[in-house]
Design an enzyme around this catalytic site. Sequence first.
Site, PDB file in Angstrom:
ATOM      1  N   TYR A 137      -2.120  -0.496  -6.422  1.00 62.19           N
ATOM      2  CA  TYR A 137      -3.101   0.591  -6.387  1.00 62.19           C
ATOM      3  C   TYR A 137      -4.439   0.103  -6.937  1.00 62.19           C
ATOM      4  O   TYR A 137      -5.499   0.326  -6.346  1.00 62.19           O
ATOM      5  CB  TYR A 137      -2.555   1.770  -7.205  1.00 62.19           C
ATOM      6  CG  TYR A 137      -3.553   2.837  -7.550  1.00 62.19           C
ATOM      7  CD1 TYR A 137      -4.006   3.723  -6.580  1.00 62.19           C
ATOM      8  CD2 TYR A 137      -4.031   2.980  -8.852  1.00 62.19           C
ATOM      9  CE1 TYR A 137      -4.912   4.720  -6.901  1.00 62.19           C
ATOM     10  CE2 TYR A 137      -4.921   3.977  -9.185  1.00 62.19           C
ATOM     11  CZ  TYR A 137      -5.365   4.836  -8.205  1.00 62.19           C
ATOM     12  OH  TYR A 137      -6.256   5.832  -8.511  1.00 62.19           O
ATOM     13  N   LYS A 141      -8.355  -0.330  -5.370  1.00 59.55           N
ATOM     14  CA  LYS A 141      -9.534   0.268  -5.999  1.00 59.55           C
ATOM     15  C   LYS A 141     -10.585  -0.788  -6.313  1.00 59.55           C
ATOM     16  O   LYS A 141     -11.782  -0.557  -6.148  1.00 59.55           O
ATOM     17  CB  LYS A 141      -9.152   1.043  -7.261  1.00 59.55           C
ATOM     18  CG  LYS A 141      -8.357   2.310  -6.977  1.00 59.55           C
ATOM     19  CD  LYS A 141      -9.171   3.257  -6.130  1.00 59.55           C
ATOM     20  CE  LYS A 141      -8.482   4.580  -5.910  1.00 59.55           C
ATOM     21  NZ  LYS A 141      -9.288   5.485  -5.069  1.00 59.55           N
TER      22      LYS A 141
END
Length: 174
Positions: A137, A141
């Site tokens: 994740y 980002k």
Amino acid sequence: MKTIAITGAAGLVGTGLRRELLQRSYALQLLDVKPIDPCYANEQSSVVDITDQTSLTTALRGCDAVVHLAACTTDAPWPEHVKLSIESSISLFDAAREADVTRVVYASSHHVVGLHPRAPNGPRLGPTVQVRPDSRYAVGKAFGESIGAMYAGKYGMQVLAIRIGNVNTRPIDR
């Protein structure tokens, strides 16, 4: 009245952001893969796959800014992160540029610096700290922050990456 598009508008952050922006008299263009119902006054909703750049460009035309919230937010396998976080960011920045949307707010995460040691009373991390992602994740980002920096420097877009730490009404832990 200025119009702000929100990708991932049906999610937790998007839902809360809608209320805040409507109270400040913005018109909203809500974009998500899920239908959004109900829509309130000054809101329009479109079902859009964030990786479909043609549809996304069409949905962004006439908007003054976009808040990019759509991403893979779970610990899913790499292919899902590549599609929903990396490919979606490429699609979003290209579509915004093509639609003449020059302001992008990119929802990043504190997880992009999550592998730095945390000491109870240690030094705080500043805005120039080295990126050290702690998960798939976080890698997605970090990529979004990088492509945003490129579009700001190369194309003059106004890009703000915000490293969100918590979206609950109260912190869930220290």
